[in-house]
Design a protein around this motif. Structure first.
Motif, short mmCIF file in Angstrom:
data_model
loop_
_atom_site.label_atom_id
_atom_site.label_comp_id
_atom_site.label_asym_id
_atom_site.label_seq_id
_atom_site.Cartn_x
_atom_site.Cartn_y
_atom_site.Cartn_z
N LEU A 187 -9.68 2.88 3.97
CA LEU A 187 -8.30 2.66 4.44
C LEU A 187 -7.67 4.01 4.75
O LEU A 187 -6.72 4.45 4.11
CB LEU A 187 -7.50 1.91 3.36
N ILE A 215 -3.85 4.12 -2.84
CA ILE A 215 -4.66 3.43 -3.85
C ILE A 215 -6.06 3.96 -3.61
O ILE A 215 -6.66 3.75 -2.55
CB ILE A 215 -4.57 1.90 -3.68
N CYS A 259 -4.04 5.06 2.63
CA CYS A 259 -3.49 4.40 1.47
C CYS A 259 -3.85 5.23 0.24
O CYS A 259 -4.98 5.68 0.10
CB CYS A 259 -4.06 3.00 1.32
N HIS A 310 -8.91 2.02 -2.29
CA HIS A 310 -8.73 1.63 -0.88
C HIS A 310 -9.11 2.79 0.03
O HIS A 310 -9.78 2.60 1.04
CB HIS A 310 -7.28 1.23 -0.63
N HIS A 323 0.84 -1.20 0.00
CA HIS A 323 0.00 0.00 0.00
C HIS A 323 0.88 1.25 0.00
O HIS A 323 1.79 1.36 0.83
CB HIS A 323 -0.89 0.04 1.25
N PRO A 324 0.60 2.20 -0.90
CA PRO A 324 1.31 3.49 -0.83
C PRO A 324 0.68 4.35 0.27
O PRO A 324 -0.45 4.79 0.16
CB PRO A 324 1.06 4.09 -2.22
CU LIG Z 1 -4.00 0.28 -0.28
#
Ligand SMILES: [Cu+2]
Length: 516
Positions: free
Chosen positions: A509, A501, A499, A504, A443-444
């Motif tokens: 997230l 993404i 995160c 996400h 995860h970024p």
């Molecule tokens: Cu993620």
């Protein structure tokens, strides 16, 4: 505020689907396959787009808005537009004062800039200044929704080292779609050091914004997002089969010979780009998310994850045309491969064509700046954040099998995002060690209102080009960050950490912290 709304529905074209789910889709199909480039073929035929020759369109250079030259007042209008990714097939898009993307805004350190964001969309939006170190009430996070027809006017005090930042929507549950539709723009923070260092700095000539994104298109040219349900796009993030650079497919850029500075921004929803040049030349990374390094770092490959920025210097002294390529998303294991057998694994995404002009900048500096010091012993606290995107299995491994992901909670430390809950309280002018653990896949991880240094990756050393000050880091397994909190945020406008993404993030997230 659309809290509690349904998640946007995503159309399933995700190539990262375990093979036993979609037996026919085992090859990552970029619009530009390396084979079609080699044989001078056409691209886009998979979508029935007609003939789109690679490297036939110039790299679009977004309009430069130099804030200081217009009284430090900058106006942005978020609106629907039409943009022809494919000739003759205008696509419905979103943009900031442009059909797609937005201007590049140059801000000078020490200035106070009044930003006006007018929302001419038919949905609420927010505008987050990603990478600018400004207080929570100016940050443009999910709590600062701007309704259709309304405007938002934060005054930003710019006080940070030179860097490449960006701006994009951050409306909870609708961030991913709004960015996918085109809302994103670059910010250049200028502190005068690059002039003193003799770095390339002529915008659009030897200092180029390179905004990398991927998209899925429908046969009629429309952007393929939100029309069908496919939980895989939520699990892995939406990944398209067409790469666009500053909104163009496979463009070319005329560049002067000598050194050229590229400001790379990954503006994709989920894709990691694994960049290299087609002749595998060495190039130099000089800056990451939060500013310059102490010295250039020589590399031949560079991974850039969603929301990351790197500035690189590329030497075109030999005047040879060269393509910038991307390879398999290594963070995605077998599902990130470009081709099923791994043979033709890099694809060109744009081409650089040096001109016959005289070089503008010839010499690579050996030293850059002295970045702010960081001392892990100064950390007042240690915290752990476990990021879970809802996949219970381990990350996909090359040649390995992956179990059907079970439905699990998407969130951080077992909690899905709640705009009314403050998860973390920090103290201004302190540093903390944040240990980030990724479950399911890399995860970024991005922190608003702060900058950090990566102390360790999986307990081991950090590559030189990831040692600088950053605000987003791809975490595979585990990483330790030394986070510096130098901006205030109160309960009504907390900072986010999440995160990047975007599917996400929209799915929860994300957490919130305050700093006082
Ligand atoms: Cu993620």
């Amino acid at each position: 505020m659309p809290r509690g709304d349904k998640l946007p529905l995503l159309k399933g074209k995700n190539p990262f689907v375990p093979i036993h789910w979609r037996p026919t889709l085992t090859r990552r199909q970029f619009t530009i396959g390396s084979a079609t480039i080699l044989f001078g073929g056409v691209i886009g035929s998979r979508h029935g787009m007609g003939e789109v020759a690679p490297f036939s369109a110039p790299l679009p250079i977004p309009k430069l808005v130099d804030a200081a030259k217009q009284g430090n007042a900058v106006k942005l209008k978020a609106a629907s537009g039409r943009h022809a990714f494919f000739k003759g097939k205008p696509t419905h898009t979103y943009g900031y004062s442009a059909p797609v993307l937005g201007p590049v805004i140059r801000l000078r350190r020490g200035d106070e800039v009044e930003m006006t964001v007018e929302n001419a969309l038919d949905v609420a939006t927010t505008t987050h200044w990603h990478g600018l170190l400004v207080p929570g009430h100016n940050d443009g996070g999910p709590h600062q929704a701007v309704n259709p027809g309304e405007s938002w006017r934060p005054v930003l005090k710019i006080d940070q080292p030179a860097t490449t930042a960006w701006f994009h929507p951050h409306l909870h549950h609708d961030t991913a779609r709004q960015i996918y539709m085109g809302l994103a723009g670059m910010i250049i923070v200028d502190d005068g050091f690059d002039a003193r260092l003799g770095l390339p700095r002529t915008y659009g000539v030897d200092d180029l914004p390179i905004i990398l994104q991927d998209r899925s298109f429908n046969p009629d040219g429309s952007i393929d997002y939100g029309t069908d349900a496919d939980s895989m796009d939520i699990v892995y993030g939406a990944r398209g089969d067409t790469i666009i650079v500053n909104g163009a497919i496979a463009p070319f850029a005329k560049v002067p010979p000598g050194l050229v500075r590229l400001r790379l921004l990954n503006g994709a929803n989920a894709q990691n780009f694994e960049l290299r040049f087609s002749d595998q030349r060495t190039f130099h990374v000089i800056a990451s998310d939060q500013g310059f390094f102490s010295a250039p770092v020589a590399v031949t490959k560079l991974r850039i994850s969603p929301a990351e920025r790197f500035e690189i210097l590329v030497d075109f002294t030999n005047r040879k045309m060269v393509a910038l390529e991307t390879g398999p998303d290594e963070a995605m294991g077998i599902f990130g491969r470009v081709s099923a057998d791994g043979s033709s694994d890099y694809v060109p995404i744009m081409r650089f064509e040096p001109t016959a002009a005289a070089p503008m900048v010839r010499h690579l500096p050996t030293r850059l700046i002295e970045p702010a010091a960081s001392n892990p012993d100064s950390a007042v606290r240690r915290r752990q954040f476990v990021l879970n995107s809802g996949i219970c299995g381990t990350r996909p491994a090359v040649g390995g099998q992956m179990a059907m992901p079970a439905v699990a909670l998407v969130g951080i430390n077992g909690k899905t995002h709640d705009m009314s809950r403050i998860d973390v309280e920090t103290q201004l002018w302190t540093t903390e060690v944040w240990e980030i653990v990724s479950i399911g896949m890399p995860h970024p991880f991005h922190i608003h209102g702060a900058s950090f240094r990566i102390l360790s990756i999986e307990g081991g050393p950090v590559p030189a080009h990831l040692k600088g000050w950053k605000d987003v880091a791809l975490v595979e397994g585990k990483a330790e960050l030394l986070v510096a909190f130098n901006q205030p945020a109160m309960r009504d406008h907390p900072f986010m950490y999440h995160c990047h993404i975007l599917e996400h993030e929209d799915a929860g997230l994300m957490g919130q912290y305050i700093c006082a």
